[in-house]
Design a protein around this motif. Structure first.
Motif, PDB file in Angstrom:
ATOM      1  N   ASP A  61       0.839  -1.190   0.000  1.00 10.36           N
ATOM      2  CA  ASP A  61       0.000   0.000   0.000  1.00 10.36           C
ATOM      3  C   ASP A  61       0.881   1.248   0.000  1.00 10.36           C
ATOM      4  OD1 ASP A  61      -2.327   1.446  -0.060  1.00 10.36           O
ATOM      5  OD2 ASP A  61      -3.040   0.821   1.908  1.00 10.36           O
ATOM      6  N   VAL A  62       0.297   2.379  -0.382  1.00  5.32           N
ATOM      7  CA  VAL A  62       1.004   3.652  -0.301  1.00  5.32           C
ATOM      8  C   VAL A  62       1.070   4.081   1.157  1.00  5.32           C
ATOM      9  CG1 VAL A  62       0.391   4.399  -2.627  1.00  5.32           C
ATOM     10  CG2 VAL A  62      -1.098   4.997  -0.728  1.00  5.32           C
ATOM     11  N   ILE A  63       2.060   4.890   1.482  1.00  9.11           N
ATOM     12  CA  ILE A  63       2.206   5.413   2.839  1.00  9.11           C
ATOM     13  C   ILE A  63       1.266   6.598   2.984  1.00  9.11           C
ATOM     14  CG2 ILE A  63       3.805   6.487   4.463  1.00  9.11           C
ATOM     15  CD1 ILE A  63       6.038   4.917   2.960  1.00  9.11           C
ATOM     16  N   ALA A  64       0.341   6.508   3.922  1.00  7.38           N
ATOM     17  CA  ALA A  64      -0.727   7.504   4.065  1.00  7.38           C
ATOM     18  C   ALA A  64      -0.189   8.913   4.301  1.00  7.38           C
ATOM     19  CB  ALA A  64      -1.667   7.105   5.201  1.00  7.38           C
ATOM     20  N   GLU A  65       0.861   9.047   5.085  1.00 10.96           N
ATOM     21  CA  GLU A  65       1.399  10.368   5.407  1.00 10.96           C
ATOM     22  C   GLU A  65       2.011  11.063   4.192  1.00 10.96           C
ATOM     23  OE1 GLU A  65       1.093   7.897   8.959  1.00 10.96           O
ATOM     24  OE2 GLU A  65       2.154   7.563   7.085  1.00 10.96           O
ATOM     25  N   ASP A  66       2.361  10.302   3.183  1.00  9.37           N
ATOM     26  CA  ASP A  66       2.972  10.850   1.973  1.00  9.37           C
ATOM     27  C   ASP A  66       2.240  10.314   0.740  1.00  9.37           C
ATOM     28  OD1 ASP A  66       4.819  12.366   0.546  1.00  9.37           O
ATOM     29  OD2 ASP A  66       6.290  10.757   0.467  1.00  9.37           O
ATOM     30  N   CYS A  67       0.905  10.197   0.853  1.00 12.84           N
ATOM     31  CA  CYS A  67       0.153   9.482  -0.181  1.00 12.84           C
ATOM     32  C   CYS A  67       0.174  10.175  -1.535  1.00 12.84           C
ATOM     33  CB  CYS A  67      -1.261   9.173   0.269  1.00 12.84           C
ATOM     34  SG  CYS A  67      -2.328  10.572   0.465  1.00 12.84           S
ATOM     35  N   TRP A  68       0.288  11.501  -1.594  1.00 10.10           N
ATOM     36  CA  TRP A  68       0.316  12.177  -2.887  1.00 10.10           C
ATOM     37  C   TRP A  68       1.544  11.751  -3.685  1.00 10.10           C
ATOM     38  CZ3 TRP A  68      -2.126  13.982  -6.744  1.00 10.10           C
ATOM     39  CH2 TRP A  68      -1.499  14.784  -7.697  1.00 10.10           C
ATOM     40  N   SER A  69       2.727  11.864  -3.106  1.00  9.59           N
ATOM     41  CA  SER A  69       3.940  11.488  -3.854  1.00  9.59           C
ATOM     42  C   SER A  69       4.011   9.973  -4.051  1.00  9.59           C
ATOM     43  CB  SER A  69       5.203  12.025  -3.191  1.00  9.59           C
ATOM     44  OG  SER A  69       5.365  11.495  -1.912  1.00  9.59           O
ATOM     45  N   GLU A  70       3.549   9.213  -3.074  1.00  4.65           N
ATOM     46  CA  GLU A  70       3.503   7.757  -3.228  1.00  4.65           C
ATOM     47  C   GLU A  70       2.589   7.375  -4.388  1.00  4.65           C
ATOM     48  OE1 GLU A  70       4.347   4.789  -0.917  1.00  4.65           O
ATOM     49  OE2 GLU A  70       6.072   6.098  -0.719  1.00  4.65           O
ATOM     50  N   TRP A  71       1.421   8.026  -4.481  1.00  2.00           N
ATOM     51  CA  TRP A  71       0.487   7.726  -5.567  1.00  2.00           C
ATOM     52  C   TRP A  71       1.111   8.074  -6.910  1.00  2.00           C
ATOM     53  CZ3 TRP A  71      -2.776   4.684  -7.362  1.00  2.00           C
ATOM     54  CH2 TRP A  71      -3.603   4.996  -8.429  1.00  2.00           C
ATOM     55  N   GLN A  72       1.832   9.193  -6.995  1.00  2.00           N
ATOM     56  CA  GLN A  72       2.491   9.576  -8.242  1.00  2.00           C
ATOM     57  C   GLN A  72       3.518   8.520  -8.650  1.00  2.00           C
ATOM     58  OE1 GLN A  72       1.149  12.183  -9.976  1.00  2.00           O
ATOM     59  NE2 GLN A  72      -0.179  11.906  -8.205  1.00  2.00           N
ATOM     60  N   ARG A  73       4.163   7.896  -7.661  1.00  2.00           N
ATOM     61  CA  ARG A  73       5.180   6.889  -7.925  1.00  2.00           C
ATOM     62  C   ARG A  73       4.558   5.597  -8.459  1.00  2.00           C
ATOM     63  NH1 ARG A  73       6.799   2.759  -4.975  1.00  2.00           N
ATOM     64  NH2 ARG A  73       5.697   3.445  -3.111  1.00  2.00           N
ATOM     65  N   VAL A  74       3.388   5.190  -7.949  1.00  2.00           N
ATOM     66  CA  VAL A  74       2.838   3.882  -8.292  1.00  2.00           C
ATOM     67  C   VAL A  74       1.677   3.914  -9.282  1.00  2.00           C
ATOM     68  CG1 VAL A  74       3.536   2.883  -6.100  1.00  2.00           C
ATOM     69  CG2 VAL A  74       1.220   3.759  -6.346  1.00  2.00           C
ATOM     70  N   ARG A  75       1.098   5.057  -9.547  1.00  2.00           N
ATOM     71  CA  ARG A  75      -0.131   5.101 -10.355  1.00  2.00           C
ATOM     72  C   ARG A  75       0.063   4.561 -11.761  1.00  2.00           C
ATOM     73  NH1 ARG A  75      -0.382   9.511 -13.731  1.00  2.00           N
ATOM     74  NH2 ARG A  75      -2.626   9.235 -13.996  1.00  2.00           N
ATOM     75  N   HIS A  76       1.207   4.781 -12.352  1.00  2.00           N
ATOM     76  CA  HIS A  76       1.453   4.293 -13.717  1.00  2.00           C
ATOM     77  C   HIS A  76       1.572   2.763 -13.739  1.00  2.00           C
ATOM     78  CE1 HIS A  76       1.796   8.358 -15.119  1.00  2.00           C
ATOM     79  NE2 HIS A  76       2.640   8.604 -14.129  1.00  2.00           N
ATOM     80  N   VAL A  77       2.138   2.206 -12.684  1.00  2.00           N
ATOM     81  CA  VAL A  77       2.244   0.752 -12.579  1.00  2.00           C
ATOM     82  C   VAL A  77       0.868   0.150 -12.377  1.00  2.00           C
ATOM     83  CG1 VAL A  77       3.223  -1.149 -11.230  1.00  2.00           C
ATOM     84  CG2 VAL A  77       4.572   0.906 -11.663  1.00  2.00           C
TER      85      VAL A  77
END
Length: 83
Positions: A61-77
């Motif tokens: 899962d993405v890290i909730a405290e940093d979910c915006w940058s985490e989502w940017q990292r994984v969204r394409h995958v």
């Protein structure tokens, strides 16, 4: 000694974000990502339980405290077509 507690989203936050972006048909904004995170259901469990739940899910899962940058990292995958 007490175990450190960890927040676990049910369902996984990464799945909620992926579903919302798929339904929207375009990338989520930072405000949308944060709103989804803030409205999502999560439980607090000991860290070792959280790790086992992640293993059982088969995805990280993405890290909730940093979910915006985490989502940017994984969204394409997450949105990549299956082979």
């Amino acid at each position: 000694m007490t175990d450190q507690l960890c927040a676990v989203f049910i369902p996984a936050l990464v799945l909620l974000l992926n579903d919302a972006e798929t339904r929207k048909g375009s990338p989520l904004s930072e405000a949308e990502v944060l709103a989804i995170r803030d409205g999502a259901t999560c439980i607090a469990v000991p860290f070792d339980v959280a790790l086992q739940m992640e293993r059982d899910r088969g995805l990280r899962d993405v890290i909730a405290e940093d979910c915006w940058s985490e989502w940017q990292r994984v969204r394409h995958v997450m949105n990549a077509p299956s082979l």
